[in-house]
Enzyme design. Sequence first.
Site, PDB file in Angstrom:
ATOM      1  N   THR A  35       0.900  -1.124   0.000  1.00 37.65           N
ATOM      2  CA  THR A  35       0.000   0.000   0.000  1.00 37.65           C
ATOM      3  C   THR A  35       0.944   1.178   0.000  1.00 37.65           C
ATOM      4  OG1 THR A  35      -1.605  -1.297   1.222  1.00 37.65           O
ATOM      5  CG2 THR A  35      -1.773   1.081   1.482  1.00 37.65           C
ATOM      6  N   ASP A  87      -8.391  -9.249   1.054  1.00 38.69           N
ATOM      7  CA  ASP A  87      -8.749  -8.547   2.292  1.00 38.69           C
ATOM      8  C   ASP A  87     -10.120  -8.973   2.828  1.00 38.69           C
ATOM      9  OD1 ASP A  87      -6.497  -7.139   2.943  1.00 38.69           O
ATOM     10  OD2 ASP A  87      -7.146  -5.226   2.121  1.00 38.69           O
ATOM     11  N   ASN A 102      -2.943  -3.790  -2.615  1.00 42.05           N
ATOM     12  CA  ASN A 102      -2.892  -4.789  -1.559  1.00 42.05           C
ATOM     13  C   ASN A 102      -1.487  -5.380  -1.484  1.00 42.05           C
ATOM     14  OD1 ASN A 102      -3.837  -6.144   0.657  1.00 42.05           O
ATOM     15  ND2 ASN A 102      -4.439  -7.933  -0.500  1.00 42.05           N
ATOM     16  N   SER A 137     -10.686  -2.901   5.236  1.00 42.98           N
ATOM     17  CA  SER A 137      -9.335  -2.357   5.096  1.00 42.98           C
ATOM     18  C   SER A 137      -8.786  -1.967   6.459  1.00 42.98           C
ATOM     19  CB  SER A 137      -9.400  -1.128   4.196  1.00 42.98           C
ATOM     20  OG  SER A 137      -8.162  -0.458   4.164  1.00 42.98           O
ATOM     21  N   GLU A 165      -6.986  -7.175  -4.035  1.00 48.95           N
ATOM     22  CA  GLU A 165      -7.687  -6.720  -2.826  1.00 48.95           C
ATOM     23  C   GLU A 165      -8.703  -7.734  -2.323  1.00 48.95           C
ATOM     24  OE1 GLU A 165      -6.499  -4.214  -0.606  1.00 48.95           O
ATOM     25  OE2 GLU A 165      -6.456  -3.169  -2.532  1.00 48.95           O
ATOM     26  N   GLY A 225      -0.822  -3.034   5.601  1.00 49.96           N
ATOM     27  CA  GLY A 225      -1.882  -4.015   5.839  1.00 49.96           C
ATOM     28  C   GLY A 225      -2.394  -3.890   7.256  1.00 49.96           C
TER      29      GLY A 225
HETATM   30  N1  GLY Z   1      -4.903  -3.827   1.511  1.00 51.30           N
HETATM   31  C1  GLY Z   1      -4.547  -3.357   2.774  1.00 51.30           C
HETATM   32  C2  GLY Z   1      -5.673  -2.687   3.492  1.00 51.30           C
HETATM   33  O1  GLY Z   1      -6.553  -2.149   2.859  1.00 51.30           O
HETATM   34  O2  GLY Z   1      -5.717  -2.691   4.676  1.00 51.30           O
END
Ligand code: GLY
Length: 565
Positions: free
Chosen positions: A375, A417, A395, A446, A414, A468
């Site tokens: 990210t 997630d 992601n 997220s 993504e 993350g």
């Molecule tokens: N892909 C990492 C987040 O959105 O937390």
Amino acid sequence: MRLFAPLAAALSAALLLVAPSVEAKPRSAAAAVRALEAGAVASPDQYGALAAQEVLKAGGNAVDAAVATGFALAVTYPEAGNLGGGGFMTVYMDGKPYFLDYRETAPAAARADMYLGPDGELVEGLSLYGGLAAGVPGTVRGLAMAHQRFGKLPWGQVLAPAIRYARDGFVVDAHLAGVLADEPPPEFAKTNFRTYFAAHKAGTLFKQPELAATLERIALVGDRAFYEGKTADLIVAQMARGPVKGLITKADLSTYKAAWRTPLVAKWRGYDVITAPPPSSGGIALMQLLLMKQNLAPMFQGVALNDPQYVHLLAEIEKRVYADRAEYLGDPDFVKVPVSNLIDPAYVARRAKEVDPAKPSATKAVQPGLEKHETTHYSIVDQWGNAVSNTYTLNGSFGSGVVVEGAGFILNNEMDDFSAKPGAPNMFGVVGGAANAIAPGKRPLSSMTPTILTKDGRVAMVIGTPGGSRIFAWVFQVLANVYDHGLSLKAAQAAPRFHHQLLPQNVIFYERSGPPSADLKAALEARGYTWTESFSGDVEAIQVLGRTPVPEPDPRARGVGLVVK
Ligand code: GLY
């Protein structure tokens, strides 16, 4: 400006956007109170910072600069900067807070069990690599919506730096060369990733003509040029290429919506903390961390930053935060998220009471998932005292590894997630349940936490990071370092960050950049913790001292901070 001149000519004929005149003087007494002596940017690379500088110097505001940086990083920071991903933007404009959700959505054909095999078990890698891992991208619509609402400069002008970097090329630095050489996972061999992103050497010029053409279409037509027409056709054609085919259709693209949401605004130490609401867990978790630590001030009394007792107490707090995250949080368009209950001071105080100062509270053991991320975050302020805190993402590092042929950009992964199976950890080792199950059109939960602190209406701090599940914990630690421990932002950034997230049981993660000292390691092991190396964060922050913005890139990566007079 070589490319910008012809583009500007075309745009003046084709685009409807006209730059309002740039005001020299504040419009009101309140605006005068907010004004800064300069603008500033903290960006994860030099090109993103230079794009913001160019736009701020041209009279653009923080949103113009944020849009320019977002598009620039889509070219020069390919592991996370993106057109094919999504993100969140927290904005403070003319003294008011806003939050833009441009998170990816699950395609209409997505199903809760789409990553499970016939045995009901997760098929390893399916939510991470290849076309099936991609959600419907939100970045281009999000950046366009931010610009339409708040931008001052013409759309084509804010895209110009990105187009130049893509068309004329940019010089790969040693850090990116290292990332391109080392980070792509072996599973990318089954995608077209290496056709587009060879392991470039430091110092070489990297040109991306397909991406340049995509950006030029977007500059000329607007975000429709991504969600309809040639770019949409190319995305859908890419979905049909194997070995793992994707689900995104033309209807998914043409109906994609970003959303202005009410930001989470909460009080802490006399500041208004403006941060991310669901579908991010970040804002709720950040507030729980800040408030629980404040609640436990007597327990922290005399405990030095990052000594064994400090790391233990943070782990105890984090355990409770991650337990709530797994249970309650998901896309608010699909599940009811009890936001105010979760940050209610009485609730947080009750949770704080559960903290055991002596030993780790018992947790259920679950093995971690992968430990890679990508990210990226940047922070911008302008001379008028407006601010943008933007975190966006593919992601994983380089997302799904799938490049849209003919359009030159990487698609996200993504979908990982989501909670693909209740209780099964995702790539960051966190778990979820029904609230974060896959459903068509739903946004995956997220942790991104783009945050702005204001005091008496004036910007005090703009902050965020990739990472993350670690994101809000790292934002929390830098804020605590500055405001609880009185460190300069530079020292607060540089301090090692340790992390616990309930699962895996009693594991403390340390960033690759800062392993624990032998004494700290031994002291925590004696309490029953084990240590695991994690990727590092990249906190890009600006603190405003008086009227002076102090941008501070994270020393762990290739970030650059610039003050723009
Ligand atoms: N892909 C990492 C987040 O959105 O937390």
